[in-house]
Write a protein that holds these residues in place. Structure first.
Motif, PDB file in Angstrom:
ATOM      1  N   GLY A   1      13.241   0.800   0.017  1.00 18.40           N
ATOM      2  CA  GLY A   1      14.680   0.620  -0.199  1.00 18.40           C
ATOM      3  C   GLY A   1      15.697   0.882   1.194  1.00 18.40           C
ATOM      4  O   GLY A   1      14.982   1.358   2.092  1.00 18.40           O
ATOM      5  N   ASP A   2      16.745   0.335   0.976  1.00 18.63           N
ATOM      6  CA  ASP A   2      17.815   0.362   2.182  1.00 18.63           C
ATOM      7  C   ASP A   2      18.339   1.734   2.600  1.00 18.63           C
ATOM      8  O   ASP A   2      18.368   1.771   3.987  1.00 18.63           O
ATOM      9  N   PHE A   3      17.890   2.588   1.753  1.00 17.28           N
ATOM     10  CA  PHE A   3      18.338   4.022   2.270  1.00 17.28           C
ATOM     11  C   PHE A   3      17.315   4.804   2.685  1.00 17.28           C
ATOM     12  O   PHE A   3      17.317   6.158   2.623  1.00 17.28           O
ATOM     13  N   ASP A   4      16.022   4.433   2.570  1.00 19.58           N
ATOM     14  CA  ASP A   4      14.756   5.116   3.005  1.00 19.58           C
ATOM     15  C   ASP A   4      14.744   5.349   4.347  1.00 19.58           C
ATOM     16  O   ASP A   4      13.864   4.746   5.128  1.00 19.58           O
ATOM     17  N   VAL A   5      15.143   6.565   4.948  1.00 14.16           N
ATOM     18  CA  VAL A   5      15.649   6.782   6.214  1.00 14.16           C
ATOM     19  C   VAL A   5      14.285   7.081   7.091  1.00 14.16           C
ATOM     20  O   VAL A   5      14.058   6.627   8.379  1.00 14.16           O
ATOM     21  N   MET A   6      13.264   7.721   6.357  1.00 15.01           N
ATOM     22  CA  MET A   6      12.050   8.336   6.897  1.00 15.01           C
ATOM     23  C   MET A   6      11.111   7.000   7.433  1.00 15.01           C
ATOM     24  O   MET A   6      10.977   6.667   8.595  1.00 15.01           O
ATOM     25  N   ARG A   7      11.334   5.985   6.392  1.00 16.30           N
ATOM     26  CA  ARG A   7      10.438   4.840   6.747  1.00 16.30           C
ATOM     27  C   ARG A   7      11.305   3.935   7.688  1.00 16.30           C
ATOM     28  O   ARG A   7      10.284   3.447   8.669  1.00 16.30           O
ATOM     29  N   GLN A   8      12.409   3.620   7.869  1.00 16.35           N
ATOM     30  CA  GLN A   8      13.160   3.349   8.819  1.00 16.35           C
ATOM     31  C   GLN A   8      12.731   3.773  10.003  1.00 16.35           C
ATOM     32  O   GLN A   8      12.545   2.913  11.215  1.00 16.35           O
ATOM     33  N   VAL A   9      12.937   5.149  10.380  1.00 17.28           N
ATOM     34  CA  VAL A   9      12.920   5.729  11.576  1.00 17.28           C
ATOM     35  C   VAL A   9      11.335   5.569  11.997  1.00 17.28           C
ATOM     36  O   VAL A   9      11.209   5.385  13.192  1.00 17.28           O
ATOM     37  N   LEU A  10      10.426   5.762  11.183  1.00 16.53           N
ATOM     38  CA  LEU A  10       8.943   5.667  11.634  1.00 16.53           C
ATOM     39  C   LEU A  10       8.370   4.470  11.996  1.00 16.53           C
ATOM     40  O   LEU A  10       7.497   4.316  12.529  1.00 16.53           O
ATOM     41  N   ALA A  11       9.283   3.357  11.698  1.00 14.16           N
ATOM     42  CA  ALA A  11       8.867   1.958  11.908  1.00 14.16           C
ATOM     43  C   ALA A  11       8.999   1.900  13.551  1.00 14.16           C
ATOM     44  O   ALA A  11       8.305   1.100  13.998  1.00 14.16           O
ATOM     45  N   ASP A  12       9.680   2.769  14.259  1.00 11.57           N
ATOM     46  CA  ASP A  12       9.553   2.540  15.480  1.00 11.57           C
ATOM     47  C   ASP A  12       8.436   3.493  16.293  1.00 11.57           C
ATOM     48  O   ASP A  12       8.150   3.127  17.565  1.00 11.57           O
ATOM     49  N   GLU A  13       7.390   3.952  15.490  1.00 13.56           N
ATOM     50  CA  GLU A  13       6.511   4.754  15.876  1.00 13.56           C
ATOM     51  C   GLU A  13       5.205   4.005  15.892  1.00 13.56           C
ATOM     52  O   GLU A  13       4.667   3.717  14.765  1.00 13.56           O
ATOM     53  N   PRO A  14       4.828   3.691  16.881  1.00 10.39           N
ATOM     54  CA  PRO A  14       3.467   2.827  17.004  1.00 10.39           C
ATOM     55  C   PRO A  14       2.221   3.330  16.358  1.00 10.39           C
ATOM     56  O   PRO A  14       1.257   2.683  15.821  1.00 10.39           O
ATOM     57  N   GLY A  15       2.187   4.759  16.600  1.00  8.64           N
ATOM     58  CA  GLY A  15       1.108   5.393  15.837  1.00  8.64           C
ATOM     59  C   GLY A  15       1.072   6.037  14.517  1.00  8.64           C
ATOM     60  O   GLY A  15       0.165   6.683  14.019  1.00  8.64           O
ATOM     61  N   VAL A  16       2.153   5.646  13.769  1.00  5.20           N
ATOM     62  CA  VAL A  16       2.576   5.781  12.350  1.00  5.20           C
ATOM     63  C   VAL A  16       2.489   4.654  11.487  1.00  5.20           C
ATOM     64  O   VAL A  16       2.702   3.450  11.876  1.00  5.20           O
ATOM     65  N   THR A  17       1.702   4.803  10.637  1.00  2.59           N
ATOM     66  CA  THR A  17       1.485   3.491   9.411  1.00  2.59           C
ATOM     67  C   THR A  17       2.098   3.831   8.202  1.00  2.59           C
ATOM     68  O   THR A  17       1.898   4.820   7.553  1.00  2.59           O
ATOM     69  N   ALA A  18       2.771   2.839   7.552  1.00  2.00           N
ATOM     70  CA  ALA A  18       3.337   2.881   6.351  1.00  2.00           C
ATOM     71  C   ALA A  18       2.293   2.193   5.272  1.00  2.00           C
ATOM     72  O   ALA A  18       1.843   1.251   5.526  1.00  2.00           O
ATOM     73  N   THR A  19       1.947   2.691   4.180  1.00  2.75           N
ATOM     74  CA  THR A  19       0.905   2.153   3.350  1.00  2.75           C
ATOM     75  C   THR A  19       1.359   2.311   1.942  1.00  2.75           C
ATOM     76  O   THR A  19       2.114   3.449   1.699  1.00  2.75           O
ATOM     77  N   ARG A  20       0.830   1.584   1.207  1.00  2.00           N
ATOM     78  CA  ARG A  20       0.885   1.739  -0.348  1.00  2.00           C
ATOM     79  C   ARG A  20      -0.642   2.044  -0.663  1.00  2.00           C
ATOM     80  O   ARG A  20      -1.456   1.151  -0.707  1.00  2.00           O
TER      81      ARG A  20
END
Length: 421
Positions: free
Chosen positions: A266-285
């Motif tokens: 979502g547009d207000f999911d702040v942790m995902r947005q911030v962590l998008a700048d961290e190359p060592g962090v992965t967003a997964t389903r």
């Protein structure tokens, strides 16, 4: 953030996180209660035999067994009492034929004795200890009621292994075996970061759309139940720059950071947005219900981060599957996963189909139909797992229903993780 559209299995996500773990450095510390929960970083061997010497297993009389061979209740043998040996004494009196000494449990056995007669089997049971002679009412064989030197452990025997957790019994055993210092890994230093514009402290009046903030209590409690005290708990507004600043402060001085909420698309999911700048962090389903969206990895600042879903049961299940094993691996535990048990479904429920279902359950006693086998039933409705925090309060474990199963029927065997008595 790499992999923001990946869909992977629970096993793949867990394995990736475990590969990122760095074991904490060991420290050599004085043995004591403060080491409870620490994990051994080296094997420990006995410094001396256990017991250290032959000693009495009973309160009674140390004797030469040959002096008792004719003793009976109707014809007792009379022995002269030449002294006593309390526990902790270094005395080693010489016992001649027809003599004995009073001896207390744990006291070292005289070199010239080879057996102990319990006080209950002597006249002293009726007259008391203060006697100059005692009647022995039964014969005793050599070695009777004696703890032999080294019968428990010999000097050099392995007492505990690298990766063993220091429990109260283990600490006691290591101290008894002569350890004064232990090389251990203490618990990781963990921060809990709480975000969510809808959250208010418990007890505060709530407006429409607001809910009590309970996840900090939940996560700190799950850490404590895992032997880890949350070093820091921070509440942060749902604003990307504020979250970045908090992560920058926390990452260099903690081993791990746990957050809940803000990891969805979502547009207000702040942790995902911030962590998008961290190359060592992965967003997964992850193919799991609950807990599908996950953001995890290692921050540039040093700490591992586990950004978990915000619904309480989703966060708790994610902690159990992904966070707890990684934190245990950091500390060097030999076993990072909980043992899995088999239980019989007491009732039926709908499974998650194409995802692993992690269903909070309560245990029930066995019945005649299923014998003594452990039984379980859902603690929450299977269709409303993630947010059912009220029912989750009674949960004693999780049923793990593999992907591909549509329905659990009464009497089916299911795999479970037990998290509470």
């Amino acid at each position: 953030m790499p992999g923001s559209h990946q869909t992977i299995s629970v096993e793949e996500h867990s394995a990736r996180l475990l590969c990122l773990v760095r074991q904490l450095p060991p420290a050599t510390l004085k043995i004591g209660p403060a080491l409870l929960g620490a994990v051994l970083a080296s094997d420990v061997h006995a410094q001396h035999p256990l017991p250290l010497w032959d000693n009495s297993a009973m309160d009674g009389f140390a004797v030469r067994s040959a002096d008792t061979t004719t003793a009976s209740d109707s014809a007792p043998v009379s022995l002269e009492v030449i002294g006593e040996i309390p526990a902790g004494s270094s005395r080693d009196p010489e016992i001649a034929k027809g003599q004995c000494v009073k001896i207390m449990t744990g006291a070292p056995l005289p070199t010239t004795a080879d057996a102990v007669v319990r006080i209950e089997d002597t006249s002293a049971a009726d007259t008391g200890w203060e006697v100059s002679s005692v009647q022995i009412k039964l014969p005793v064989a050599a070695g009777k009621d004696i703890r032999q030197r080294g019968e428990d452990k010999s000097a050099g025997d392995l007492i505990a292994l690298t990766g063993d957790e220091l429990t109260a019994p283990r600490l006691s055993a290591l101290a008894a075996a002569g350890a004064s210092e232990l090389t251990v890994r203490i618990a990781p230093k963990v921060a809990v970061l709480v975000t969510g514009a809808e959250l208010r402290p418990p007890g505060q009046e709530l407006s429409r759309g607001q809910i009590p903030e309970t996840n900090s209590l939940l996560i700190a409690g799950l850490l404590a139940e895992s032997g880890i005290r949350a070093a820091t708990i921070v509440h942060c507004v749902d604003e990307p720059q504020a979250v970045r600043e908090q992560l920058a402060k926390l990452a260099p001085i903690h081993d791990a950071i746990l957050s809940t909420g803000g990891v969805g698309p979502g547009d207000f999911d702040v942790m995902r947005q911030v962590l998008a700048d961290e190359p060592g962090v992965t967003a997964t389903r992850v193919r799991v219900r609950p807990g599908q969206p996950q953001c995890a990895g290692r921050l540039a600042g040093g700490a591992m981060i586990f950004a978990l879903p915000g619904n309480p049961v989703s966060a708790a299940a994610s902690f159990e599957l992904f966070v707890r094993p990684a934190l245990r691996a950091m500390q060097g535990h030999a076993q990072v996963q909980r043992p899995r048990l088999q239980a019989v479904a007491a009732v039926g429920w709908r499974a998650a189909g194409n995802r692993l279902q992690v269903l909070p359950i309560v245990f029930q006693h066995g019945d005649l139909q299923h014998g003594s086998q452990l039984q379980c039933a859902p603690a929450v409705a299977a269709s409303r797992i993630s947010h059912s925090v009220g029912g989750f309060g009674s949960a004693q474990g999780y049923a793990l229903v593999p992907a591909g199963i549509e329905e659990i029927h009464p009497g089916d065997t299911v795999e479970v993780l037990r998290i509470a008595p």
